[in-house]
Design a protein around this motif. Structure first.
Motif, PDB file in Angstrom:
ATOM      1  N   GLY A  32       0.792  -1.218   0.000  1.00 38.34           N
ATOM      2  CA  GLY A  32       0.000   0.000   0.000  1.00 38.34           C
ATOM      3  C   GLY A  32       0.828   1.274   0.000  1.00 38.34           C
ATOM      4  O   GLY A  32       0.283   2.362  -0.203  1.00 38.34           O
ATOM      5  N   ARG A  33       2.142   1.150   0.223  1.00 38.63           N
ATOM      6  CA  ARG A  33       2.994   2.335   0.239  1.00 38.63           C
ATOM      7  C   ARG A  33       4.041   2.297  -0.876  1.00 38.63           C
ATOM      8  O   ARG A  33       4.444   3.339  -1.385  1.00 38.63           O
ATOM      9  CB  ARG A  33       3.702   2.455   1.593  1.00 38.63           C
ATOM     10  N   PHE A  34       4.507   1.114  -1.196  1.00 44.03           N
ATOM     11  CA  PHE A  34       5.544   0.958  -2.214  1.00 44.03           C
ATOM     12  C   PHE A  34       4.925   0.349  -3.474  1.00 44.03           C
ATOM     13  O   PHE A  34       4.009  -0.482  -3.395  1.00 44.03           O
ATOM     14  CB  PHE A  34       6.648   0.032  -1.734  1.00 44.03           C
ATOM     15  N   THR A  35       5.473   0.737  -4.619  1.00 46.51           N
ATOM     16  CA  THR A  35       5.037   0.178  -5.900  1.00 46.51           C
ATOM     17  C   THR A  35       6.251  -0.196  -6.724  1.00 46.51           C
ATOM     18  O   THR A  35       7.133   0.644  -6.938  1.00 46.51           O
ATOM     19  CB  THR A  35       4.183   1.184  -6.677  1.00 46.51           C
ATOM     20  N   ILE A  36       6.272  -1.436  -7.192  1.00 43.52           N
ATOM     21  CA  ILE A  36       7.357  -1.883  -8.052  1.00 43.52           C
ATOM     22  C   ILE A  36       6.843  -1.942  -9.489  1.00 43.52           C
ATOM     23  O   ILE A  36       5.685  -2.302  -9.728  1.00 43.52           O
ATOM     24  CB  ILE A  36       7.917  -3.252  -7.591  1.00 43.52           C
ATOM     25  N   SER A  37       7.691  -1.570 -10.426  1.00 43.05           N
ATOM     26  CA  SER A  37       7.301  -1.602 -11.829  1.00 43.05           C
ATOM     27  C   SER A  37       8.496  -1.964 -12.690  1.00 43.05           C
ATOM     28  O   SER A  37       9.646  -1.869 -12.244  1.00 43.05           O
ATOM     29  CB  SER A  37       6.716  -0.259 -12.263  1.00 43.05           C
ATOM     30  N   LYS A  38       8.209  -2.365 -13.914  1.00 48.90           N
ATOM     31  CA  LYS A  38       9.259  -2.728 -14.864  1.00 48.90           C
ATOM     32  C   LYS A  38       9.371  -1.669 -15.927  1.00 48.90           C
ATOM     33  O   LYS A  38       8.394  -1.032 -16.308  1.00 48.90           O
ATOM     34  CB  LYS A  38       8.927  -4.068 -15.546  1.00 48.90           C
ATOM     35  N   GLY A  39      10.575  -1.489 -16.425  1.00 43.30           N
ATOM     36  CA  GLY A  39      10.762  -0.595 -17.541  1.00 43.30           C
ATOM     37  C   GLY A  39      10.237  -1.207 -18.820  1.00 43.30           C
ATOM     38  O   GLY A  39       9.892  -2.381 -18.881  1.00 43.30           O
ATOM     39  N   LYS A  40      10.186  -0.381 -19.847  1.00 42.60           N
ATOM     40  CA  LYS A  40       9.703  -0.844 -21.148  1.00 42.60           C
ATOM     41  C   LYS A  40      10.735  -0.518 -22.221  1.00 42.60           C
ATOM     42  O   LYS A  40      11.629   0.301 -22.012  1.00 42.60           O
ATOM     43  CB  LYS A  40       8.370  -0.172 -21.486  1.00 42.60           C
TER      44      LYS A  40
END
Length: 121
Positions: free
Chosen positions: A64-72
């Motif tokens: 709920g506080r951190f978000t992980i994402s991948k590059g494109k």
């Protein structure tokens, strides 16, 4: 596989930071990338990981506080960790991690150098 992390630093409680980690190398098929953290005297713990399909997993303290994402595109082997509403207990050394299979289909697990995140209350 080499992992290059960046983005640590000092922030006030309630603030935000963004970590990045880029994987480089050849002859390796990535399964997932992510972040773990460690404070002195404690075991390394999961922060967040994301697999090649884009499915994330979060450790309970950061949900709920951190978000992980991948590059494109050219950054497809880069992961980002957006950390919001940081708390003093988030202070730790954060380690980038990548796992997958080498050209011989042997499972491998790699760690980057840690980056220090300090949250001041």
């Amino acid at each position: 596989v080499q992992l290059q992390a960046s983005g640590g630093g000092l922030v006030l409680a309630g603030g935000s930071l963004r970590l990045s980690c880029a994987a480089s190398g050849s002859g390796f098929e990535l399964n997932s990338m992510g972040w773990y953290r460690q404070v002195p005297g404690k075991q390394r713990e999961l922060v967040a990981t994301i697999n090649t399909r884009g499915s994330p997993t979060y450790g309970a303290p950061v949900k709920g506080r951190f978000t992980i994402s991948k590059g494109k595109g050219n950054a497809v082997n880069t992961v980002y960790l957006q950390m919001n509403n940081l708390k003093s207990e988030d202070t730790a050394v954060y380690y980038c991690n990548a796992d997958g299979w080498d050209r011989y289909l042997d499972y491998e697990n790699f760690w980057g150098r840690g980056t220090l995140v300090t949250v001041s209350s």
